[in-house]
Design an enzyme around this catalytic site. Structure first.
Site, PDB file in Angstrom:
ATOM      1  N   GLU A  19       0.886  -1.000   0.128  1.00  0.00           N
ATOM      2  CA  GLU A  19      -0.054   0.060   0.066  1.00  0.00           C
ATOM      3  C   GLU A  19       1.068   1.389  -0.137  1.00  0.00           C
ATOM      4  OE1 GLU A  19      -3.276   0.450   3.324  1.00  0.00           O
ATOM      5  OE2 GLU A  19      -2.001   2.073   3.676  1.00  0.00           O
ATOM      6  N   THR A  50      -3.955   4.716  -0.856  1.00  0.00           N
ATOM      7  CA  THR A  50      -4.951   5.167   0.240  1.00  0.00           C
ATOM      8  C   THR A  50      -5.614   6.650  -0.237  1.00  0.00           C
ATOM      9  OG1 THR A  50      -3.033   6.462   1.313  1.00  0.00           O
ATOM     10  CG2 THR A  50      -3.571   4.005   2.154  1.00  0.00           C
ATOM     11  N   TYR A  51      -6.812   6.853   0.352  1.00  0.00           N
ATOM     12  CA  TYR A  51      -7.585   7.915   0.055  1.00  0.00           C
ATOM     13  C   TYR A  51      -7.510   8.932   1.437  1.00  0.00           C
ATOM     14  CZ  TYR A  51     -10.443  11.143  -2.515  1.00  0.00           C
ATOM     15  OH  TYR A  51     -10.942  12.215  -3.100  1.00  0.00           O
ATOM     16  N   HIS A  95      -8.448   3.287  -2.474  1.00  0.00           N
ATOM     17  CA  HIS A  95      -9.454   3.306  -1.340  1.00  0.00           C
ATOM     18  C   HIS A  95     -10.493   4.094  -1.798  1.00  0.00           C
ATOM     19  CE1 HIS A  95      -5.934   1.479   1.402  1.00  0.00           C
ATOM     20  NE2 HIS A  95      -6.147   0.484   0.151  1.00  0.00           N
ATOM     21  N   ALA A 145     -18.944   1.883   6.287  1.00  0.00           N
ATOM     22  CA  ALA A 145     -18.432   1.323   4.883  1.00  0.00           C
ATOM     23  C   ALA A 145     -19.834   0.301   4.162  1.00  0.00           C
ATOM     24  CB  ALA A 145     -17.134   0.331   5.129  1.00  0.00           C
ATOM     25  N   GLN A 246       7.553   4.529  17.094  1.00  0.00           N
ATOM     26  CA  GLN A 246       6.527   3.671  16.709  1.00  0.00           C
ATOM     27  C   GLN A 246       5.986   2.720  18.099  1.00  0.00           C
ATOM     28  OE1 GLN A 246       8.068   1.711  13.277  1.00  0.00           O
ATOM     29  NE2 GLN A 246       7.274   3.457  12.107  1.00  0.00           N
TER      30      GLN A 246
HETATM   31  P1  FAD Z   1     -16.843   0.465   9.195  1.00  0.00           P
HETATM   32  O1  FAD Z   1     -16.842  -0.844   8.614  1.00  0.00           O
HETATM   33  O2  FAD Z   1     -17.928   1.405   8.641  1.00  0.00           O
HETATM   34  O3  FAD Z   1     -16.759   0.391  10.879  1.00  0.00           O
HETATM   35  C1  FAD Z   1     -16.582   1.577  11.597  1.00  0.00           C
HETATM   36  C2  FAD Z   1     -17.149   1.469  13.016  1.00  0.00           C
HETATM   37  O4  FAD Z   1     -18.483   1.062  12.985  1.00  0.00           O
HETATM   38  C3  FAD Z   1     -16.567  -0.040  13.508  1.00  0.00           C
HETATM   39  O5  FAD Z   1     -16.575   0.075  14.917  1.00  0.00           O
HETATM   40  C4  FAD Z   1     -17.755  -1.047  13.267  1.00  0.00           C
HETATM   41  O6  FAD Z   1     -17.778  -2.233  14.292  1.00  0.00           O
HETATM   42  C5  FAD Z   1     -19.083   0.012  13.122  1.00  0.00           C
HETATM   43  N1  FAD Z   1     -20.144  -0.338  12.431  1.00  0.00           N
HETATM   44  C6  FAD Z   1     -19.790  -0.899  11.187  1.00  0.00           C
HETATM   45  N2  FAD Z   1     -21.199  -0.939  10.555  1.00  0.00           N
HETATM   46  C7  FAD Z   1     -22.080  -0.246  11.282  1.00  0.00           C
HETATM   47  C8  FAD Z   1     -23.216  -0.132  11.281  1.00  0.00           C
HETATM   48  N3  FAD Z   1     -24.146  -0.518  10.271  1.00  0.00           N
HETATM   49  N4  FAD Z   1     -24.110   0.328  12.453  1.00  0.00           N
HETATM   50  C9  FAD Z   1     -23.160   0.630  13.592  1.00  0.00           C
HETATM   51  N5  FAD Z   1     -22.043   0.401  13.520  1.00  0.00           N
HETATM   52  C10 FAD Z   1     -21.384  -0.067  12.632  1.00  0.00           C
HETATM   53  N6  FAD Z   1      -8.678   5.596   6.091  1.00  0.00           N
HETATM   54  C11 FAD Z   1      -8.823   6.300   5.210  1.00  0.00           C
HETATM   55  O7  FAD Z   1      -8.968   7.589   5.741  1.00  0.00           O
HETATM   56  N7  FAD Z   1      -8.220   6.150   4.202  1.00  0.00           N
HETATM   57  C12 FAD Z   1      -7.650   5.108   3.797  1.00  0.00           C
HETATM   58  O8  FAD Z   1      -7.282   4.936   2.594  1.00  0.00           O
HETATM   59  C13 FAD Z   1      -7.829   3.833   4.677  1.00  0.00           C
HETATM   60  N8  FAD Z   1      -7.194   2.544   4.097  1.00  0.00           N
HETATM   61  C14 FAD Z   1      -7.191   1.429   5.303  1.00  0.00           C
HETATM   62  C15 FAD Z   1      -6.931   0.402   4.787  1.00  0.00           C
HETATM   63  C16 FAD Z   1      -7.016  -0.710   6.002  1.00  0.00           C
HETATM   64  C17 FAD Z   1      -6.419  -2.099   5.339  1.00  0.00           C
HETATM   65  C18 FAD Z   1      -7.590  -0.472   7.120  1.00  0.00           C
HETATM   66  C19 FAD Z   1      -7.601  -1.712   7.949  1.00  0.00           C
HETATM   67  C20 FAD Z   1      -8.007   0.571   7.457  1.00  0.00           C
HETATM   68  C21 FAD Z   1      -7.932   1.824   6.490  1.00  0.00           C
HETATM   69  N9  FAD Z   1      -8.439   3.112   6.827  1.00  0.00           N
HETATM   70  C22 FAD Z   1      -8.231   4.196   5.906  1.00  0.00           C
HETATM   71  C23 FAD Z   1      -8.882   3.447   8.081  1.00  0.00           C
HETATM   72  C24 FAD Z   1     -10.300   3.257   8.400  1.00  0.00           C
HETATM   73  O9  FAD Z   1     -10.862   4.066   7.345  1.00  0.00           O
HETATM   74  C25 FAD Z   1     -10.775   3.520   9.720  1.00  0.00           C
HETATM   75  O10 FAD Z   1     -10.291   2.529  10.636  1.00  0.00           O
HETATM   76  C26 FAD Z   1     -12.110   3.622   9.824  1.00  0.00           C
HETATM   77  O11 FAD Z   1     -12.196   4.019  11.142  1.00  0.00           O
HETATM   78  C27 FAD Z   1     -13.265   2.504   9.977  1.00  0.00           C
HETATM   79  O12 FAD Z   1     -13.366   2.046   8.681  1.00  0.00           O
HETATM   80  P2  FAD Z   1     -14.090   0.639   8.316  1.00  0.00           P
HETATM   81  O13 FAD Z   1     -14.316   0.818   6.729  1.00  0.00           O
HETATM   82  O14 FAD Z   1     -13.566  -0.378   8.956  1.00  0.00           O
HETATM   83  O15 FAD Z   1     -15.379   1.165   8.856  1.00  0.00           O
END
Ligand code: FAD
Length: 317
Positions: A19, A50-51, A95, A145, A246
Site C-alpha cells: 500500500e 490510500t485516500y 481506497h 462502509a 513507533q
Molecule cells: P466500518 O466498517 O464502517 O466500521 C466503523 C465502525 O462502525 C466499527 O466500529 C464497526 O464495528 C462499526 N459499524 C460498522 N457498520 C455499522 C453499522 N451498520 N451500524 C453501527 N455500527 C457499525 N482510512 C482512510 O481515511 N483512508 C484510507 O485509505 C484507509 N485505508 C485503510 C486500509 C485498511 C486495510 C484499514 C484496516 C484501514 C484503513 N483506513 C483508511 C482506516 C479506516 O477508514 C478506519 O479504521 C475507520 O475508522 C473504519 O473504517 P471501516 O471501513 O472499517 O469502517
C-alpha cells in the site's frame, strides 16, 4: 484483473502486495515511482493507494473573525492509480471512503474508476478528520462502509442512484477492512465481527486486515471468520516496526498491541539502526509463519518507504 482471480490463480502460493500513500501536495509522481520501483522485483499483482479526506482549520482574519478553511494534504489517489496501471501494468486498488463524498460524487468517482480500467476497490468508512472529535459523515454521503459497499454492489447490478443501466453494469471486486484486535470504536469484538459479517454478506469479495504483530491474533480471527461462514480471502496487512517512537505511536494511532517480546527487543536496542533490524527480523518471522498458515497475500503498509519491505520480501519470497 480481480484480486480474487489473482489469488485463485496463485494456487495457494502467497502473493506479495503493498500500500502507498499519495505524496503530500506539491510533490511529484516520481516519489511514487521511487517507492514502487525496488518492490517490483517481487511481482506484486496489485498495489493499493490510500485516500485521504479533506481536513479543515480555522484561520483568524485581521478583523478578528474566524474563517473555516478546508484543504487536502494528500490528493491524487485516482491519478496515482492511473499512473501505476500505465507504467507497471499491474492492478491498482484505490481506497474509497465515505467521508468527503456525497452519494452522487461517489457514483461519479466509480464511473471514472471504471473508465480507467480499475477492477478492484477497497471500500472504507475513512478516518475522522483531525479537527473532528470523531468521524462525521458528509451530508448526502454514507456513514458506514457497508452503505458505500451497497452502492458499489448496486452499480455492479446496474442500479445507479437515479436510474437503472442494465447494459452498463460495473464489475468491481470489492474489499473491506477488518480488525483482528477489534475496531477501536466498537464496544466489543462480537459487535465489530457482526458488522464485518454484514459487509461480507452484502457482497464484499475480500478482506484486508489492520496491521498486527502477533500472528495468533490473525490466526484466531481467520478461524472465527471461517467458523461463521466468512469464506472470502483474508489478506493480512503488515508493517514492520522501524523506529523506537513507533512503540508508542502505532498502538496510539492504530489501536493495536505490540507483544512484550517485541517491545522488549526494541527497547533493548542501542541505536535506531538496531531497532529497524529488530523490527524487520520480527516481521520476517511473522511472514514465514503466515505463509505456512496459508495467508493468500502478504500486504505491506510501506508508508512510501520501500526499504524495510524490500528487506523483508527478499527473505520471504
Ligand atoms: P466500518 O466498517 O464502517 O466500521 C466503523 C465502525 O462502525 C466499527 O466500529 C464497526 O464495528 C462499526 N459499524 C460498522 N457498520 C455499522 C453499522 N451498520 N451500524 C453501527 N455500527 C457499525 N482510512 C482512510 O481515511 N483512508 C484510507 O485509505 C484507509 N485505508 C485503510 C486500509 C485498511 C486495510 C484499514 C484496516 C484501514 C484503513 N483506513 C483508511 C482506516 C479506516 O477508514 C478506519 O479504521 C475507520 O475508522 C473504519 O473504517 P471501516 O471501513 O472499517 O469502517
Amino acid at each position: 484483473m480481480k484480486i480474487t482471480e489473482h489469488i485463485a490463480g496463485a494456487n495457494g502460493k502467497a502473493l506479495f502486495s503493498f500500500e502507498l500513500l499519495p505524496p503530500v501536495k506539491g510533490q511529484s509522481i516520481q516519489q511514487i515511482y521511487n517507492a514502487i520501483d525496488p518492490l517490483m522485483e517481487f511481482k506484486p499483482p496489485f498495489i493499493d493507494v490510500t485516500y485521504h479526506r479533506e481536513d479543515y482549520i480555522y484561520k483568524q482574519h485581521p478583523t478578528g473573525l474566524l474563517e473555516k478553511v478546508t484543504y487536502r494534504k494528500r490528493p491524487g489517489t485516482v491519478a496515482i492509480c492511473a499512473a501505476i496501471i500505465n507504467r507497471y501494468k499491474v492492478d491498482a486498488v484505490p481506497h474509497l471512503i465515505c467521508g468527503g463524498f456525497t452519494k452522487d460524487e461517489t457514483e461519479n468517482a466509480l464511473i471514472d474508476l471504471q473508465f480507467l480500467g480499475i477492477d478492484n476497490v477497497l471500500v472504507l468508512r475513512g478516518d475522522a478528520r483531525k479537527a473532528d472529535p470523531a468521524f462525521m459523515p458528509t451530508p448526502g454521503g454514507h456513514s458506514y462502509a457497508c452503505e458505500l459497499l451497497q452502492q458499489v454492489v448496486n452499480m455492479n447490478n446496474g442500479k445507479y442512484l437515479h436510474e437503472d443501466h442494465d447494459s452498463n453494469k460495473t464489475n468491481f471486486c470489492i474489499g473491506v477492512a477488518a480488525y483482528p484486535e477489534k475496531h477501536f470504536e466498537s464496544p466489543n469484538p462480537e459487535t465489530d465481527f457482526k458488522y464485518l459479517k454484514q459487509k461480507v454478506d452484502m457482497g464484499a469479495d475480500f478482506i484486508v486486515t489492520q496491521m498486527f504483530f502477533d500472528n495468533q491474533k490473525y490466526f484466531s480471527f481467520v478461524n472465527r471468520c471461517r467458523e461463521n461462514g466468512i469464506n472470502v480471502p483474508i489478506i493480512p496487512g503488515l508493517k514492520p516496526i522501524t523506529t523506537s517512537k513507533q512503540l508508542i505511536n502505532l498502538p496510539k494511532i492504530f489501536h493495536i498491541d505490540i507483544p512484550l517480546e517485541l517491545s522488549e527487543a526494541v527497547s533493548g536496542c542501542k541505536t535506531e539502526k538496531d531497532v529497524k533490524d529488530a523490527g524487520i527480523e520480527w516481521m520476517i518471522h511473522q511472514c514465514k509463519e503466515l505463509i505456512e498458515f496459508g495467508a493468500p497475500v502478504l500486504h505491506f503498509y510501506t508508508m512510501g518507504n520501500p526499504e524495510p519491505t524490500y528487506r523483508i520480501a527478499k527473505e520471504v519470497f
